[in-house]
Design a protein around this motif. Structure first.
Motif, short mmCIF file in Angstrom:
data_model
loop_
_atom_site.label_atom_id
_atom_site.label_comp_id
_atom_site.label_asym_id
_atom_site.label_seq_id
_atom_site.Cartn_x
_atom_site.Cartn_y
_atom_site.Cartn_z
N GLU A 1 0.63 -1.31 -0.03
CA GLU A 1 -0.18 -0.06 -0.03
C GLU A 1 0.42 1.50 -0.28
O GLU A 1 0.43 2.46 -0.49
N TRP A 2 1.95 1.01 0.31
CA TRP A 2 2.89 2.04 -0.15
C TRP A 2 3.45 2.73 -1.33
O TRP A 2 3.99 1.45 -1.48
N LEU B 1 6.14 1.48 10.06
CA LEU B 1 5.54 1.80 8.78
C LEU B 1 4.15 1.62 9.00
O LEU B 1 3.43 2.79 8.99
N GLU B 2 3.87 0.58 10.15
CA GLU B 2 2.33 0.43 10.92
C GLU B 2 2.26 1.83 11.56
O GLU B 2 0.94 1.74 11.73
N ASP B 3 3.14 1.69 12.16
CA ASP B 3 3.09 3.26 13.53
C ASP B 3 3.27 4.22 12.89
O ASP B 3 2.30 4.68 13.31
N ALA B 4 4.50 4.27 12.25
CA ALA B 4 4.06 5.95 11.29
C ALA B 4 2.66 6.03 11.14
O ALA B 4 1.94 7.24 10.74
N ARG B 5 1.99 4.85 9.62
CA ARG B 5 0.45 4.76 9.54
C ARG B 5 -1.01 5.29 10.38
O ARG B 5 -0.89 6.25 10.42
N HIS B 6 -0.32 4.99 11.60
CA HIS B 6 -0.95 5.37 13.02
C HIS B 6 -1.39 6.58 13.61
O HIS B 6 -1.41 6.77 15.09
N GLY B 7 0.01 6.87 13.86
CA GLY B 7 0.77 8.09 13.83
C GLY B 7 1.35 7.85 15.73
O GLY B 7 1.52 8.62 16.36
#
Ligand code: B12
Ligand code: SF4
Length: 460
Positions: free
Chosen positions: A44-45, A128-134
């Motif tokens: 998805e990135w 990346l998952e954490d970044a996606r969720h801020g």
């Protein structure tokens, strides 16, 4: 979600000037770390790999990314912080990983949003998952990866403009030489990727020439050599039609079957660290491995060359036992060994190494205004205080070494001998002339360096 993966440049390194000359294509090497990170990134990135060695992108006019990942060797740290500052001003979270982030965590932590230490395979999707969720954490540790988890690098993502593709087949080194970061970073265990993966990844590389970035493609123990032979057999069977170069220890020369299989698999040259012309020097840096079995280096080099592979030899200037005259001595010894190219580097305390610890303790790190001074940690500037050599002295040793090894009559003799033995005389000539051409650039860089930072050097 848009991800930028950035390889910062170091303006002091001539290879950044790729657009100035076609030949510079042969001096820029792909940032494999970022291609591997891209391979670990979920679909998805939307990923862009930006290699500043090909030219600095015009970031302000580019679409705003959601996350920026930056890699850096120590010598790239300054520029990495500039790039990080730019994106942080825009409110884009910046993650930095790689060798410098691992060795200088606190310094990096002050300048980016999140630091990833160690190898990224086990942790990057989580980041990346954490970044996606801020909800990015300040620090992640990937440790040492499970070698079977190393993904195929995304060879499709980088622009053309490189002469060589890149691949990694093993990680880690048991030898732990005092000046080298590899054992501290990748561990002492020699980990090997599955051979079918390596062969398939090789097939996905566009370039006809490839650099195997392994620190030692063949390893040091019998089981490592057996694996290297299996790898070469599989590569030959796959008829890759690629020429590749690699780094190896001198025991490469000890096994005729290994040499013959490497040549059949497409090996056209090896880079070997001889490091010092004397056994005492090898003892000082902890590389006695080179001396095993009363080795005859000249014979070893010849054996490799007989299989039509070129040998580039690397030496270090500035060991505690190096005295005035060491430059000429290295040039003579490298010529005696018969290497096709010589690469001489200043002994440099890189953070995280045993040498760093020792020199720090002895107050011998001359350039220590960090992070600004990291740009000089390219191994092409003398950044420490050397036992028997002043700043001017060690620079003169470097110049005289290169002038001697790359003098025109000696180049012609070397290339003539390659011609006579039908061993890639043209490549050898181009390689030698390119090193010779670089001498002028190097002398100018030394003069600038002496002008700007030379006053900090006092003898050890
Ligand atoms: C190939 C290579 C080069 C290529 C560089 C190609 C490139 N652009 O990347 C070339 C030949 C150009 C080169 C040059 C130099 N190199 Co070099 N090089 C290597 C080598 C052998 C392999 C690097 C590699 O591709 N590894 C494969 C990838 C997949 O692994 P990786 O880079 O470690 O990346 C992983 C993790 O670090 C992490 N990671 C990395 N970046 C990021 C970023 C983010 C955001 C995240 C989350 C994770 C992450 O995830 C990756 C996957 O696990 C290493 C040794 C080594 N084993 O690392 C030395 C090494 C990196 N080089 C070193 C040095 C000193 C240099 C030079 C300064 C001097 C020299 N002449 O050798 C110059 C630097 C020039 C400059 N630009 O300033 C040192 C660096 C030490 C340090 N503290 O900086 C090393 C470690 C070798 C050593 N003897 O100590 N090098
Ligand atoms: S210099 Fe080479 S042999 Fe020595 S520790 Fe580093 S990778 Fe291993």
């Amino acid at each position: 979600m848009r991800l930028y993966l950035i390889n910062p440049c170091n303006p002091l390194v001539s290879m950044t000037k790729v657009k100035e000359s076609r030949w510079n294509r042969y001096r820029v090497w792909k940032p494999l770390s970022l291609m591997v990170l891209a391979g670990l990134t979920p679909p998805e990135w939307e990923i862009s790999i930006l290699d500043e060695n090909l030219g600095t992108p015009d970031y302000p006019v580019m679409p705003r990314p959601d996350v920026v990942g930056i890699t850096a060797f120590t010598s790239q740290a300054n520029r990495a912080y500039e790039v990080a500052a730019h994106f942080r001003r825009l409110g884009v979270p910046v993650v930095m990983g790689g060798i410098h982030a691992t060795m200088c965590v606190d310094e990096v932590m002050e300048r980016v949003d999140s630091v990833v230490t160690g190898e990224a395979e086990g942790i990057w999707p989580q980041v990346l998952e954490d970044a996606r969720h801020g909800s990015l954490m300040r620090r992640y540790d990937g440790g040492l990866a499970e070698i079977n988890d190393v993904p195929f690098a995304r060879h499709d993502l980088l622009a053309t403009g490189y002469a060589f593709g890149a691949i990694q087949t093993t990680r880690g080194c048991p030898l732990n030489c005092s000046f080298c970061s590899v054992t501290a970073f990748n561990g002492a265990q020699y980990r090997q990727r599955p051979i079918p993966d390596v062969v398939r990844e090789f097939q996905s590389i566009r370039e006809k020439r490839v650099l195997a970035v392994d620190d030692n493609l063949i390893g040091t123990r019998p089981e490592h050599i057996a694996r290297a032979k299996d790898l070469f057999r599989a590569m030959a069977r796959a008829t890759l039609r690629k020429k590749w170069i690699a780094q190896a220890t001198i025991n490469f020369a000890d096994d005729e079957e290994l040499l013959s299989l490497a040549a059949k698999a497409g090996c056209s040259g090896v880079f070997i660290g001889f490091e010092s012309p004397s056994p005492e020097g090898l003892g000082e840096i902890g590389k006695k491995f080179n001396l095993l079995k009363g080795r005859d280096f000249r014979l070893s080099v010849r054996r490799i060359q007989r299989h039509h592979m070129l040998v580039a030899g690397s030496f270090i200037i500035g060991l505690d036992l190096d005295e005035p005259g060491i430059g000429k001595r290295i040039a003579e010894v490298a010529s005696q060994y018969g290497v096709d190219n010589l690469n001489v580097l200043f002994l440099t305390p890189l953070p995280g190494t045993r040498l760093w610890e020792r020199m720090k303790l002895e107050d011998r790190i001359a350039l220590d205004t960090f992070p600004e001074d990291w740009k000089y940690y390219t191994l092409t500037f003398p950044v420490a205080r050397y036992k028997h050599l002043s700043l001017d002295g060690i620079i003169q040793e470097m110049i005289s070494c290169n002038r001697k090894f790359y003098s025109l009559p000696i180049i012609l003799r070397r290339v003539g001998s390659n011609f006579w033995r039908c061993r890639k005389p043209l490549i050898s000539l181009v390689g030698n002339l390119s090193f010779r051409g670089n001498l002028r650039v190097a002398c100018k860089a030394y003069a600038d360096f002496q002008g700007q930072r030379g006053n900090l050097h006092t003898p050890a």
